[in-house]
Design an enzyme around this catalytic site. Structure first.
Site, PDB file in Angstrom:
ATOM      1  N   ASP A  14      -3.878  -9.956  -7.363  1.00  0.00           N
ATOM      2  CA  ASP A  14      -4.043  -8.610  -6.803  1.00  0.00           C
ATOM      3  C   ASP A  14      -4.428  -7.702  -7.964  1.00  0.00           C
ATOM      4  OD1 ASP A  14      -3.836  -6.070  -5.725  1.00  0.00           O
ATOM      5  OD2 ASP A  14      -1.661  -6.137  -5.440  1.00  0.00           O
ATOM      6  N   LYS A  75     -10.601   0.474 -11.705  1.00  0.00           N
ATOM      7  CA  LYS A  75     -10.943   0.120 -10.324  1.00  0.00           C
ATOM      8  C   LYS A  75     -11.618   1.281  -9.600  1.00  0.00           C
ATOM      9  CE  LYS A  75      -8.675  -1.961  -6.269  1.00  0.00           C
ATOM     10  NZ  LYS A  75      -7.417  -2.576  -5.825  1.00  0.00           N
ATOM     11  N   GLU A 180      -7.429  -6.782   0.653  1.00  0.00           N
ATOM     12  CA  GLU A 180      -6.009  -6.644   0.316  1.00  0.00           C
ATOM     13  C   GLU A 180      -5.101  -6.646   1.546  1.00  0.00           C
ATOM     14  OE1 GLU A 180      -7.013  -4.185  -3.784  1.00  0.00           O
ATOM     15  OE2 GLU A 180      -6.180  -3.120  -2.052  1.00  0.00           O
ATOM     16  N   ASP A 206      -1.713  -0.390   3.993  1.00  0.00           N
ATOM     17  CA  ASP A 206      -1.712  -0.728   2.572  1.00  0.00           C
ATOM     18  C   ASP A 206      -2.084   0.505   1.744  1.00  0.00           C
ATOM     19  OD1 ASP A 206      -1.961  -1.808   0.069  1.00  0.00           O
ATOM     20  OD2 ASP A 206      -3.455  -3.313   0.584  1.00  0.00           O
TER      21      ASP A 206
END
Length: 643
Positions: A14, A75, A180, A206
């Protein structure tokens, strides 16, 4: 892998905005792998300091003191353009520098070993992935190559491909890129398989450090997971909540002392760190304090922060999350009463207000918190990695994942209109075609532009790539037909092929640097650079270990001679320690071999035994000569270092 560990297992990673996590299938179950600090998650942070590159916990510890050279949020840059409005907004808050590179790619600038270094987001992400790879290898005692890496469900093609490139730079074979929230659902499906006696509809909420995703899935008895719809925002998460707190503190500082903090990067770095800590405390307490000594121009800063204030500052973000949930349900044509389970994933779901608003929306339905929200995504990724590597355990063998496209894909047509070829939430992998015609008489060339997004005007969407068709046979407009074929693989990555039907001539979309994708040559160069940095890190550690060993040797020698009787030998030993201590002040320029030689000489000097007759110390044979020679060696060496 056969489930018995006979081959090197594949890992699940992850790769988070704030924290990353790695897991593996071992002993017939998933194990979250702790890092070298014993932590089950690792900060997605890289710091360049004092000739050393730190990754993870060590880097985070330097964030407040070395803000300009400590990189986080890679990211939020990966697969984006420098001119992107979200990148421009983020740059105002980051303490490190981001510049515009070739083809509008953002490049991060740091100072390292006395010179400026520029890195792409893929390179920084590859360093974090490399750290996760090393963590797994240390735990397993084997070299790890294969991995499944997760991305936000709402990542576009460029962001997915850039993440895959980062994996390649880190020396990983990326078996699959998966979403994810889908990974979290896999984790839940495996963990709760005994509870599933019929098809159930599951909504995965999420909310992480930098991204928000919601997925609506159906989990069938036996392990089939079918994604019905996805939604989200690749720029909404815990760090946005931190930023609101930082902005509030900056305004409060200016109100009290009429001084602006925004130009002081170190002060902002310390404030951000304190706000992030306060945010975590407010998830379990109703009030906390932020206290920072000498924050700016010698002024101490202290203020109380209540949970109510935190919620007030961020209510617009929380409300946006609920709106995205509504849209996702609408896309799937499903009533909220039909959702059987609501799964929480991502550390930001610990925020009480987020939970209460979500529970209220689903009419007091109990939220699923059985899995650690920080670890659920890596858990699911490891299940998928194990399945793809051939694990025959029933839990992996029966798993079937049917995912969907997060965004619509199509081409720009006459009038700047976006014509959709593959609508969003189409099951993957998929392949669809659509025909087009020339728009002018005797048209000999045409440019095909491929976009991704949901806006009507093509230029309002994300341009993935374009290619030019030439040598079209002259004909009246509308006569020459093209067939554009869009094919999406299991990773959600796109290939577009266009064919002139009358001649059979084809062109295939190749996304180049202009579109933010790295070439094979660039990837290989970055792989080589990554290996170079890895070797430098290892050399730095070896040198640090050698220096520590020499320090220990000096310390032990001082302890040994503390009770020695005064005499020539003792003075010479003390002089030797003084000389080497001075030499240590110039240790940055010494090699490992030189440091080890220095320790060897010092150990020879310390070679003595007690004299029981007069309670003093006699040296072993030739010890005095050793001291004399070592003393000369120290002096000559120090002189060489000064030249």
């Amino acid at each position: 892998m056969d489930g018995k560990g006979n081959r090197t297992p594949a890992i699940g990673i992850d790769l988070g905005t704030s924290y990353s996590c790695v897991a593996v299938w071992k002993h017939d179950r998933i194990q979250i792998i702790p890092n070298d600090q014993g932590n089950r998650t690792t900060p997605s942070c890289v710091s360049f300091v004092d000739g050393e590159r730190l990754i993870g916990d060590g880097a985070l510890n330097k964030a407040a003191m070395n803000p300009a050279n400590t990189i986080f949020d890679a990211k939020r840059l990966i697969g984006r353009r420098f001119s992107d409005s979200k990148v421009q907004d983020d740059m105002k808050l980051w303490p490190f520098r981001v510049i515009q590179g070739p083809f509008d790619t953002p490049k991060i600038v740091v100072s390292f070993k006395g010179e400026e270094k520029e890195f792409l987001a893929e390179e920084i992400s590859s360093m974090i992935l490399g750290k996760m790879k090393e963590t797994a290898e240390s735990y397993l005692g084997k070299v790890v190559k294969d991995a499944v890496i997760t991305v936000p469900a709402y990542f576009n093609d460029s962001q997915r491909q850039a993440t895959k490139d980062a994996g390649a730079i880190a020396g990983l074979n990326v078996m699959r890129i998966i979403n994810e929230p889908t990974a979290a659902a896999i984790a839940y499906g495996l963990d709760k398989k005994s509870d599933i006696t019929r098809k159930i509809n599951v909504l995965v909420f999420d909310l992480g450090g930098g991204t928000f995703d919601v997925s609506l899935l159906t989990i069938a008895k036996g392990g089939t997971i079918e994604v019905k719809a996805v939604g989200g925002d690749t720029h909404l998460g815990g760090e946005d909540f931190d930023n609101r707190m930082v902005d509030h503190c900056v305004r409060e500082f200016k109100r009290r002392w009429n001084k602006d903090l925004t130009g002081n990067k170190r002060a902002l770095g310390r404030l951000r760190f304190a706000c992030e800590k306060a945010k975590r405390i407010l998830s379990c307490s109703t009030q906390t304090s932020i206290n920072l000594d000498c924050l700016h121009e010698g002024i101490d800063f202290s203020m109380k922060f209540s949970r109510a204030k935190f919620e007030e500052l961020n209510i617009c973000f929380f409300s946006k999350c609920i709106e995205i949930v509504e849209t996702c349900l609408s896309d799937a044509k499903m009533k909220k009463s039909c959702v059987n389970k609501v799964i929480l994933s991502g550390g930001s779901t610990r925020i009480p207000k987020v939970q209460s608003m979500l529970q209220e929306f689903f009419e007091r339905k109990e939220l699923c918190k059985s899995l650690n929200p920080d670890e659920a995504v890596a858990y699911g990724a490891a299940v998928m990695a194990s399945k793809l590597s051939g694990n025959n355990h029933k839990s992996c063998r029966d798993l079937l994942l049917l995912d969907v496209t997060p965004l619509s894909l199509g081409v720009g047509v006459l009038g700047d209109i976006f014509d959709v070829v593959i609508p969003r939430n189409t099951p993957m992998p998929t392949k669809k075609s659509k025909s087009y015609v020339t728009t002018k008489d005797n048209q000999t060339c045409v440019t095909v532009k491929v976009y991704q997004g949901e806006r009507t005007r093509s230029t309002d969407n994300h341009l993935l790539g374009k290619f030019r068709f030439s040598e079209i046979p002259p004909a009246p407009k509308g006569v020459i037909k093209f067939m554009d074929t869009f094919e999406i693989d299991a990773n959600g990555i796109l290939t577009v092929t266009s064919e002139i039907i009358s001649t059979g001539k084809t062109e295939k979309l190749t996304i180049t640097n202009e579109n933010g994708r790295l070439s094979n040559e660039q990837i290989q160069k970055m792989v080589n650079d990554a290996e170079k940095y890895k070797q430098e890190d290892q050399e730095y550690k070896k040198k640090a270990d050698a220096l520590n060993a020499l320090d220990d040797c000096i310390y032990n020698m001082k302890k040994k001679i503390k009770n020695m009787a005064h005499g020539k030998s003792l003075r010479e030993m003390e002089n030797a320690i003084t000389d080497i201590t001075k030499w240590l002040e110039h240790k940055q320029t010494a090699s490992i071999v030189e440091i080890q030689r220095m320790q060897k000489h010092l150990e020879s000097v310390a070679d003595f035994k007690p004299n029981v007759r007069d309670n003093t110390y006699d040296f072993k044979s030739s010890a005095s000569k050793k001291i004399h020679n070592a003393g000369k060696f120290f002096k000559n060496f120090v002189l060489r270092q000064k030249v």
